[in-house]
Motif scaffolding. Structure first.
Motif, PDB file in Angstrom:
ATOM      1  N   LEU A  15     -17.416 -12.406 -28.124  1.00 33.97           N
ATOM      2  CA  LEU A  15     -17.893 -11.031 -27.829  1.00 33.97           C
ATOM      3  C   LEU A  15     -18.946 -10.494 -28.945  1.00 33.97           C
ATOM      4  O   LEU A  15     -18.849 -10.766 -30.153  1.00 33.97           O
ATOM      5  CB  LEU A  15     -16.798 -10.031 -27.568  1.00 33.97           C
ATOM      6  N   MET A  16     -19.766  -9.635 -28.720  1.00 33.43           N
ATOM      7  CA  MET A  16     -20.686  -8.956 -29.556  1.00 33.43           C
ATOM      8  C   MET A  16     -20.089  -8.087 -30.500  1.00 33.43           C
ATOM      9  O   MET A  16     -18.916  -7.647 -30.318  1.00 33.43           O
ATOM     10  CB  MET A  16     -21.954  -8.419 -29.034  1.00 33.43           C
ATOM     11  N   GLY A  17     -20.565  -7.952 -31.902  1.00 35.26           N
ATOM     12  CA  GLY A  17     -19.970  -7.148 -32.738  1.00 35.26           C
ATOM     13  C   GLY A  17     -20.925  -6.142 -33.160  1.00 35.26           C
ATOM     14  O   GLY A  17     -21.087  -5.868 -34.488  1.00 35.26           O
ATOM     15  N   GLY A  18     -21.377  -5.250 -32.358  1.00 36.67           N
ATOM     16  CA  GLY A  18     -22.295  -4.406 -32.638  1.00 36.67           C
ATOM     17  C   GLY A  18     -23.378  -4.196 -31.905  1.00 36.67           C
ATOM     18  O   GLY A  18     -23.475  -5.311 -30.929  1.00 36.67           O
ATOM     19  N   GLY A  19     -24.350  -3.786 -32.138  1.00 33.17           N
ATOM     20  CA  GLY A  19     -25.705  -3.782 -31.383  1.00 33.17           C
ATOM     21  C   GLY A  19     -25.563  -2.801 -30.165  1.00 33.17           C
ATOM     22  O   GLY A  19     -25.001  -2.113 -30.067  1.00 33.17           O
ATOM     23  N   LEU A  20     -26.405  -3.710 -29.021  1.00 31.88           N
ATOM     24  CA  LEU A  20     -26.651  -2.821 -27.592  1.00 31.88           C
ATOM     25  C   LEU A  20     -25.946  -3.529 -26.643  1.00 31.88           C
ATOM     26  O   LEU A  20     -25.938  -4.817 -26.513  1.00 31.88           O
ATOM     27  CB  LEU A  20     -27.954  -2.704 -27.413  1.00 31.88           C
ATOM     28  N   ALA A  21     -25.189  -2.865 -25.675  1.00 27.57           N
ATOM     29  CA  ALA A  21     -24.518  -3.301 -24.594  1.00 27.57           C
ATOM     30  C   ALA A  21     -24.918  -2.389 -23.522  1.00 27.57           C
ATOM     31  O   ALA A  21     -24.938  -1.219 -23.417  1.00 27.57           O
ATOM     32  CB  ALA A  21     -23.042  -3.129 -24.570  1.00 27.57           C
ATOM     33  N   LEU A  22     -25.852  -3.213 -22.733  1.00 29.84           N
ATOM     34  CA  LEU A  22     -26.655  -2.312 -21.544  1.00 29.84           C
ATOM     35  C   LEU A  22     -26.141  -2.773 -20.175  1.00 29.84           C
ATOM     36  O   LEU A  22     -26.334  -4.043 -19.939  1.00 29.84           O
ATOM     37  CB  LEU A  22     -28.060  -2.768 -21.618  1.00 29.84           C
ATOM     38  N   VAL A  23     -25.969  -1.808 -19.249  1.00 35.27           N
ATOM     39  CA  VAL A  23     -25.706  -2.187 -18.048  1.00 35.27           C
ATOM     40  C   VAL A  23     -27.067  -1.859 -17.141  1.00 35.27           C
ATOM     41  O   VAL A  23     -27.300  -0.729 -17.257  1.00 35.27           O
ATOM     42  CB  VAL A  23     -24.400  -1.313 -17.345  1.00 35.27           C
ATOM     43  N   VAL A  24     -27.312  -2.751 -16.261  1.00 32.12           N
ATOM     44  CA  VAL A  24     -28.553  -2.692 -15.563  1.00 32.12           C
ATOM     45  C   VAL A  24     -28.064  -2.571 -14.007  1.00 32.12           C
ATOM     46  O   VAL A  24     -27.776  -3.860 -13.481  1.00 32.12           O
ATOM     47  CB  VAL A  24     -29.710  -3.675 -15.546  1.00 32.12           C
ATOM     48  N   ALA A  25     -28.101  -1.432 -13.176  1.00 32.79           N
ATOM     49  CA  ALA A  25     -27.575  -1.445 -11.966  1.00 32.79           C
ATOM     50  C   ALA A  25     -28.391  -1.096 -11.050  1.00 32.79           C
ATOM     51  O   ALA A  25     -28.191  -0.939  -9.818  1.00 32.79           O
ATOM     52  CB  ALA A  25     -26.338  -0.330 -11.854  1.00 32.79           C
ATOM     53  N   HIS A  26     -29.630  -0.969 -11.372  1.00 32.90           N
ATOM     54  CA  HIS A  26     -30.693  -0.488 -10.599  1.00 32.90           C
ATOM     55  C   HIS A  26     -31.916  -1.429 -10.597  1.00 32.90           C
ATOM     56  O   HIS A  26     -32.438  -1.810 -11.771  1.00 32.90           O
ATOM     57  CB  HIS A  26     -31.150   0.818 -10.483  1.00 32.90           C
ATOM     58  N   GLY A  27     -32.561  -1.991  -9.636  1.00 26.21           N
ATOM     59  CA  GLY A  27     -33.581  -3.056  -9.510  1.00 26.21           C
ATOM     60  C   GLY A  27     -35.038  -2.475  -9.311  1.00 26.21           C
ATOM     61  O   GLY A  27     -35.841  -3.237  -9.197  1.00 26.21           O
ATOM     62  N   ASP A  28     -35.299  -1.093  -9.504  1.00 28.31           N
ATOM     63  CA  ASP A  28     -36.641  -0.852  -9.381  1.00 28.31           C
ATOM     64  C   ASP A  28     -37.484  -0.888 -10.879  1.00 28.31           C
ATOM     65  O   ASP A  28     -36.880  -1.049 -11.874  1.00 28.31           O
ATOM     66  CB  ASP A  28     -36.560   0.802  -8.963  1.00 28.31           C
ATOM     67  N   PRO A  29     -38.704  -1.104 -10.502  1.00 29.09           N
ATOM     68  CA  PRO A  29     -39.418  -1.550 -11.872  1.00 29.09           C
ATOM     69  C   PRO A  29     -39.274  -0.745 -12.803  1.00 29.09           C
ATOM     70  O   PRO A  29     -39.588  -1.295 -14.117  1.00 29.09           O
ATOM     71  CB  PRO A  29     -40.925  -1.862 -11.277  1.00 29.09           C
ATOM     72  N   ALA A  30     -39.366   0.421 -12.694  1.00 28.41           N
ATOM     73  CA  ALA A  30     -39.255   1.307 -13.772  1.00 28.41           C
ATOM     74  C   ALA A  30     -38.102   1.206 -14.549  1.00 28.41           C
ATOM     75  O   ALA A  30     -37.883   1.296 -15.801  1.00 28.41           O
ATOM     76  CB  ALA A  30     -39.457   2.913 -13.454  1.00 28.41           C
ATOM     77  N   THR A  31     -36.700   1.126 -14.009  1.00 28.93           N
ATOM     78  CA  THR A  31     -35.675   0.633 -14.493  1.00 28.93           C
ATOM     79  C   THR A  31     -35.414  -0.591 -15.351  1.00 28.93           C
ATOM     80  O   THR A  31     -35.041  -0.713 -16.486  1.00 28.93           O
ATOM     81  CB  THR A  31     -34.275   0.976 -13.582  1.00 28.93           C
ATOM     82  N   LEU A  32     -35.940  -1.403 -14.663  1.00 30.95           N
ATOM     83  CA  LEU A  32     -36.174  -3.116 -15.410  1.00 30.95           C
ATOM     84  C   LEU A  32     -36.865  -2.969 -16.573  1.00 30.95           C
ATOM     85  O   LEU A  32     -36.767  -3.419 -17.532  1.00 30.95           O
ATOM     86  CB  LEU A  32     -36.706  -3.967 -14.173  1.00 30.95           C
ATOM     87  N   ARG A  33     -38.146  -1.986 -16.734  1.00 31.15           N
ATOM     88  CA  ARG A  33     -38.860  -2.012 -17.874  1.00 31.15           C
ATOM     89  C   ARG A  33     -38.198  -1.365 -18.838  1.00 31.15           C
ATOM     90  O   ARG A  33     -38.297  -2.002 -20.069  1.00 31.15           O
ATOM     91  CB  ARG A  33     -40.488  -1.108 -17.197  1.00 31.15           C
ATOM     92  N   VAL A  34     -37.459  -0.337 -18.719  1.00 28.60           N
ATOM     93  CA  VAL A  34     -36.855   0.451 -19.559  1.00 28.60           C
ATOM     94  C   VAL A  34     -35.704  -0.532 -20.236  1.00 28.60           C
ATOM     95  O   VAL A  34     -35.450  -0.567 -21.539  1.00 28.60           O
ATOM     96  CB  VAL A  34     -36.469   1.921 -19.143  1.00 28.60           C
TER      97      VAL A  34
END
Length: 122
Positions: free
Chosen positions: A11-30
């Motif tokens: 498992l990661m020990g710091g940094g970024l954990a990101l949940v991506v639940a939407h598949g629209d291009p703007a959300t994917l780009r972010v």
């Protein structure tokens, strides 16, 4: 009963954990921009895609710039994790995903996220 990750699934020990639940291009780009930003400053970045956010980890992305960002993020060491339950619910197979995607459930992501310095939901 307590959950214990299998050997080889650190498992990661710091940094970024990101949940991506939407598949629209703007959300994917972010999502790709944030993961790439974390990796570019030397932080770990773990992206957990579920629901329509699984589009981020499929072979087809809606635009060439998203494909380029995902390639850069992969080369920078971003870890891609697909929600196994969402994959099944959407009728997708493992073959629909890009190479090097881990499959995991909510518990495994939660354990990674609670160790992260930054956790975001998109």
């Amino acid at each position: 009963m307590s959950y214990r990750p299998r050997a080889g699934h650190a498992l990661m020990g710091g940094g970024l954990a990101l949940v991506v639940a939407h598949g629209d291009p703007a959300t994917l780009r972010v999502a790709l921009s944030l993961a790439l930003a974390a990796a570019s400053v030397g932080d770990e970045a773990l992206v957990f895609a579920n629901q329509s956010g699984l589009a981020l980890l499929t072979h087809e992305l809606p635009s060439p710039d998203l494909l380029e960002l995902r390639t850069l993020a992969t080369e920078a060491g971003v870890r891609w994790v697909a929600c196994a339950d969402s994959l099944a619910a959407m009728g997708l197979s493992r073959d629909a995903l890009i190479r090097d995607v881990e499959l995991a459930g909510a518990v495994r992501f939660y354990l990674a996220a609670r160790a992260a310095k930054v956790s975001l939901y998109l």
